[in-house]
Design a protein around this motif. Structure first.
Motif, PDB file in Angstrom:
ATOM      1  N   GLU A 260      18.055   4.165   7.694  1.00  0.00           N
ATOM      2  CA  GLU A 260      19.263   4.953   7.415  1.00  0.00           C
ATOM      3  C   GLU A 260      19.459   6.043   8.464  1.00  0.00           C
ATOM      4  O   GLU A 260      20.592   6.327   8.887  1.00  0.00           O
ATOM      5  N   ILE A 261      18.358   6.661   8.882  1.00  0.00           N
ATOM      6  CA  ILE A 261      18.436   7.674   9.933  1.00  0.00           C
ATOM      7  C   ILE A 261      18.931   7.051  11.233  1.00  0.00           C
ATOM      8  O   ILE A 261      19.774   7.615  11.940  1.00  0.00           O
ATOM      9  N   ALA A 262      18.415   5.864  11.553  1.00  0.00           N
ATOM     10  CA  ALA A 262      18.849   5.159  12.762  1.00  0.00           C
ATOM     11  C   ALA A 262      20.345   4.877  12.720  1.00  0.00           C
ATOM     12  O   ALA A 262      21.049   5.034  13.728  1.00  0.00           O
ATOM     13  N   HIS A 263      20.825   4.463  11.555  1.00  0.00           N
ATOM     14  CA  HIS A 263      22.260   4.177  11.417  1.00  0.00           C
ATOM     15  C   HIS A 263      23.086   5.433  11.668  1.00  0.00           C
ATOM     16  O   HIS A 263      24.145   5.387  12.327  1.00  0.00           O
ATOM     17  N   ALA A 264      22.610   6.580  11.162  1.00  0.00           N
ATOM     18  CA  ALA A 264      23.339   7.830  11.347  1.00  0.00           C
ATOM     19  C   ALA A 264      23.414   8.208  12.829  1.00  0.00           C
ATOM     20  O   ALA A 264      24.474   8.614  13.326  1.00  0.00           O
ATOM     21  N   TYR A 265      22.316   8.082  13.553  1.00  0.00           N
ATOM     22  CA  TYR A 265      22.317   8.422  14.972  1.00  0.00           C
ATOM     23  C   TYR A 265      23.163   7.433  15.774  1.00  0.00           C
ATOM     24  O   TYR A 265      23.791   7.806  16.768  1.00  0.00           O
ATOM     25  N   ASN A 266      23.163   6.188  15.348  1.00  0.00           N
ATOM     26  CA  ASN A 266      24.020   5.200  15.991  1.00  0.00           C
ATOM     27  C   ASN A 266      25.496   5.561  15.787  1.00  0.00           C
ATOM     28  O   ASN A 266      26.299   5.534  16.726  1.00  0.00           O
ATOM     29  N   HIS A 267      25.835   5.919  14.575  1.00  0.00           N
ATOM     30  CA  HIS A 267      27.224   6.211  14.223  1.00  0.00           C
ATOM     31  C   HIS A 267      27.730   7.506  14.860  1.00  0.00           C
ATOM     32  O   HIS A 267      28.858   7.556  15.372  1.00  0.00           O
ATOM     33  N   ILE A 268      26.880   8.521  14.879  1.00  0.00           N
ATOM     34  CA  ILE A 268      27.324   9.835  15.346  1.00  0.00           C
ATOM     35  C   ILE A 268      27.204   9.989  16.865  1.00  0.00           C
ATOM     36  O   ILE A 268      28.093  10.532  17.523  1.00  0.00           O
ATOM     37  N   HIS A 269      26.106   9.475  17.420  1.00  0.00           N
ATOM     38  CA  HIS A 269      25.799   9.771  18.817  1.00  0.00           C
ATOM     39  C   HIS A 269      25.912   8.578  19.761  1.00  0.00           C
ATOM     40  O   HIS A 269      25.686   8.724  20.958  1.00  0.00           O
ATOM     41  N   GLY A 270      26.235   7.400  19.224  1.00  0.00           N
ATOM     42  CA  GLY A 270      26.426   6.247  20.101  1.00  0.00           C
ATOM     43  C   GLY A 270      25.155   5.637  20.642  1.00  0.00           C
ATOM     44  O   GLY A 270      25.181   4.970  21.683  1.00  0.00           O
ATOM     45  N   LEU A 271      24.025   5.848  19.944  1.00  0.00           N
ATOM     46  CA  LEU A 271      22.776   5.235  20.377  1.00  0.00           C
ATOM     47  C   LEU A 271      22.745   3.765  19.980  1.00  0.00           C
ATOM     48  O   LEU A 271      23.043   3.410  18.832  1.00  0.00           O
ATOM     49  N   SER A 272      22.381   2.898  20.912  1.00  0.00           N
ATOM     50  CA  SER A 272      22.204   1.472  20.621  1.00  0.00           C
ATOM     51  C   SER A 272      20.831   1.299  19.983  1.00  0.00           C
ATOM     52  O   SER A 272      19.804   1.577  20.614  1.00  0.00           O
ATOM     53  N   ILE A 273      20.789   0.844  18.736  1.00  0.00           N
ATOM     54  CA  ILE A 273      19.533   0.785  17.995  1.00  0.00           C
ATOM     55  C   ILE A 273      19.365  -0.579  17.325  1.00  0.00           C
ATOM     56  O   ILE A 273      20.264  -1.068  16.639  1.00  0.00           O
ATOM     57  N   THR A 274      18.189  -1.172  17.525  1.00  0.00           N
ATOM     58  CA  THR A 274      17.835  -2.445  16.895  1.00  0.00           C
ATOM     59  C   THR A 274      16.546  -2.257  16.099  1.00  0.00           C
ATOM     60  O   THR A 274      15.533  -1.813  16.655  1.00  0.00           O
ATOM     61  N   GLY A 275      16.593  -2.566  14.807  1.00  0.00           N
ATOM     62  CA  GLY A 275      15.417  -2.466  13.954  1.00  0.00           C
ATOM     63  C   GLY A 275      14.795  -3.835  13.730  1.00  0.00           C
ATOM     64  O   GLY A 275      15.501  -4.824  13.526  1.00  0.00           O
ATOM     65  N   LEU A 276      13.462  -3.905  13.793  1.00  0.00           N
ATOM     66  CA  LEU A 276      12.744  -5.160  13.589  1.00  0.00           C
ATOM     67  C   LEU A 276      11.841  -5.032  12.365  1.00  0.00           C
ATOM     68  O   LEU A 276      10.967  -4.166  12.324  1.00  0.00           O
ATOM     69  N   GLY A 349      31.893   5.763  22.354  1.00  0.00           N
ATOM     70  CA  GLY A 349      32.417   4.549  21.751  1.00  0.00           C
ATOM     71  C   GLY A 349      31.399   3.963  20.797  1.00  0.00           C
ATOM     72  O   GLY A 349      30.286   4.477  20.667  1.00  0.00           O
ATOM     73  N   ASP A 350      31.776   2.908  20.108  1.00  0.00           N
ATOM     74  CA  ASP A 350      30.864   2.269  19.166  1.00  0.00           C
ATOM     75  C   ASP A 350      29.689   1.639  19.899  1.00  0.00           C
ATOM     76  O   ASP A 350      29.845   1.063  20.977  1.00  0.00           O
ATOM     77  N   ALA A 351      28.512   1.749  19.297  1.00  0.00           N
ATOM     78  CA  ALA A 351      27.295   1.194  19.889  1.00  0.00           C
ATOM     79  C   ALA A 351      26.696   0.148  18.962  1.00  0.00           C
ATOM     80  O   ALA A 351      26.971   0.112  17.766  1.00  0.00           O
ATOM     81  N   GLN A 352      25.859  -0.695  19.537  1.00  0.00           N
ATOM     82  CA  GLN A 352      25.234  -1.785  18.785  1.00  0.00           C
ATOM     83  C   GLN A 352      24.242  -1.252  17.752  1.00  0.00           C
ATOM     84  O   GLN A 352      23.451  -0.365  18.043  1.00  0.00           O
ATOM     85  N   PHE A 353      24.289  -1.826  16.555  1.00  0.00           N
ATOM     86  CA  PHE A 353      23.293  -1.538  15.524  1.00  0.00           C
ATOM     87  C   PHE A 353      22.928  -2.863  14.856  1.00  0.00           C
ATOM     88  O   PHE A 353      23.758  -3.514  14.246  1.00  0.00           O
ATOM     89  N   LYS A 354      21.638  -3.255  14.997  1.00  0.00           N
ATOM     90  CA  LYS A 354      21.185  -4.543  14.495  1.00  0.00           C
ATOM     91  C   LYS A 354      19.853  -4.383  13.753  1.00  0.00           C
ATOM     92  O   LYS A 354      19.054  -3.507  14.074  1.00  0.00           O
ATOM     93  N   ILE A 355      19.623  -5.290  12.796  1.00  0.00           N
ATOM     94  CA  ILE A 355      18.333  -5.383  12.114  1.00  0.00           C
ATOM     95  C   ILE A 355      17.964  -6.853  12.003  1.00  0.00           C
ATOM     96  O   ILE A 355      18.788  -7.688  11.606  1.00  0.00           O
ATOM     97  N   TYR A 356      16.725  -7.174  12.381  1.00  0.00           N
ATOM     98  CA  TYR A 356      16.252  -8.561  12.346  1.00  0.00           C
ATOM     99  C   TYR A 356      14.901  -8.662  11.629  1.00  0.00           C
ATOM    100  O   TYR A 356      14.057  -7.771  11.754  1.00  0.00           O
TER     101      TYR A 356
END
Length: 439
Positions: A260-276, A349-356
């Protein structure tokens, strides 16, 4: 932090020196009178004298002391070598312009060591980061560090919560990617030291994300979540679309909080984040707190091993995933990660957010795991079957990896027998050496 209490609840009376006299009146306990000798000019002279003292240039001796202090850098309880910055820059250099420059946190850990070496072997630049805590034997972590040294991977020894150190590291190295594997692992240990999970898995993750957010350019981030986030979910196999709001342990709760924290940083700051979400990773150089590891140790020692079962003799099973397969998934996730869109902490702009899910798709009963180890070790285990304790463990894990297969090309290829055979060969070689004393 507790608020500091004042040492004094009132000011002590000031008694003037010299021949001046004073008398208490009815409204105040004491009345202060300046001595006649202290004039305005006296105060001015004292002020100029103090100003000259504080503004005068430091002596060569004090300057030398400051230079020596700058050469010895401390990170919490860790001491960094005087040339750590140069070593980090050199280690981060890829062999080609198209290669990545990757920060691997938890680099002296099980998965971290294997990922760092794989990245270095394919030509990427790698800098490791680890605090070498004593959750399990430090000697094993030091041995992994020696392995990384032989592959020319430099490791910084420091705490992931050290914002100043991370900030400096991101200043001197422009990482293209971060592989965040540092975490407090283990489900059962949370019963004894819950604060360590908040410190590493929540606070530490936020500290790292802050450093990534403020970096320019921002790196793409791939980080280790866990299959534990599925918690009490009874639908199998576990899919990334399933609910993950019923954690069965504090460890699982911190990993879910991380998502959830990763999603917030992705949404607010544009960080590309992938969770495994890793599913029970095993193999050479593994973690001693894992069942396959301490089962091997206890079987060889002739000690009794405990095999747990659920209510009504329900089978406990795990989706065991061999380390090499997980490493391939990690590198594939790095390769597929799109660039972050922020700059200096501001989203463009929007950044990638993925979970696998990264699993093996073949759950194996723990009893079968023990049977395989018995054959490989040529030793009969002394088994004791017990009800599963209420410590946060779940009955089974089973990964649906269709999304990772489709988008990352992830395809595990190592069955449990083959993987355990490789682990046992490593284990006997590592602990069989006279130089090792972990028996």
């Amino acid at each position: 932090m507790a608020q500091l209490k004042p040492i004094l609840s009132h000011f002590d009376p000031i008694i003037p020196y010299g021949p001046a006299k004073f008398k208490p009146d009815k409204t105040t306990a004491y009345r202060f009178r300046f001595p006649p000798r202290i004039t305005l000019w006296s105060f001015l002279f004292l002020f100029l004298l103090l100003l000259f003292f504080f503004c005068s240039p430091p002596s060569s001796t004090s300057a030398g002391k400051r230079r020596s202090l700058q050469n010895t850098v401390f990170s919490g309880r860790h001491r960094l070598s005087p040339n750590w910055e140069t070593k980090a820059r050199n280690s981060a250099l890829p062999r080609s312009k198209s290669g990545f420059s990757v920060l691997v946190t938890g680099a002296a850990g099980f998965v971290g060591t294997h990922v760092a070496i794989a990245l270095k072997q394919r030509g990427d630049g790698v800098v490791g980061f680890d605090n070498f805590n004593n959750y399990y034997e430090i000697g094993l972590k030091k041995a992994r560090k020696s392995l990384l040294d032989r592959h020319c991977v430099f490791i910084i020894e420091g705490d992931i919560n050290d914002a100043a150190l991370l900030g400096r590291l991101f200043d001197i190295v422009h990482f293209t990617h971060v592989m965040h594997l540092a975490a407090q692992a283990g489900v059962r240990y949370a019963m004894h030291n819950p604060s360590s999970y908040i410190h590493s898995n929540v606070n530490g993750f936020v500290t790292l994300l802050e450093a990534c957010k403020n970096a320019n350019p921002q790196p793409s981030i791939v980080w280790a979540s866990s299959s534990s986030v599925y918690g009490l979910n009874s639908k199998v196999p576990f899919s990334e679309k399933d609910r993950t709001d019923q954690p069965a342990s504090l460890y699982a709760a911190t990993k879910k909080a991380g998502e959830e924290i990763a999603h917030a940083y992705n949404h607010i700051h544009g960080l590309s984040i992938t969770g495994l979400r890793f599913f029970t990773v095993y193999g050479p150089w593994g973690r001693p707190d894992m069942a396959y590891y301490f089962f091997t140790k206890d079987i060889l020692r002739g000690k009794e091993i405990k095999i747990f079962e659920g209510a009504n003799h329900a089978t406990v099973a795990r989706d065991f995933t061999y380390i090499d397969d997980v490493v391939k998934g990690c590198l594939a996730a790095l390769d597929a990660a799109k660039k972050s869109t922020g700059s200096g902490g501001k989203k463009r702009g929007d950044a990638q957010f993925k979970i696998y899910n990264l699993g093996n798709t073949s759950p194996v009963p723990v009893a079968k795991l023990v049977s395989i180890l018995e054959k490989l070790l040529k030793t009969k285990a002394k088994k004791k079957v017990l009800p599963m304790p209420t410590n946060g463990d779940v009955l089974f894990t089973h990964a649906n990896i269709s999304l990772a297969a489709k988008e990352l090309g992830y395809k595990p290829s190592t069955d449990l027998v083959t993987g355990l055979q490789k682990f046992v060969e490593w284990y006997l070689g590592y602990y069989g050496s006279k130089k090792k004393s972990a028996w």
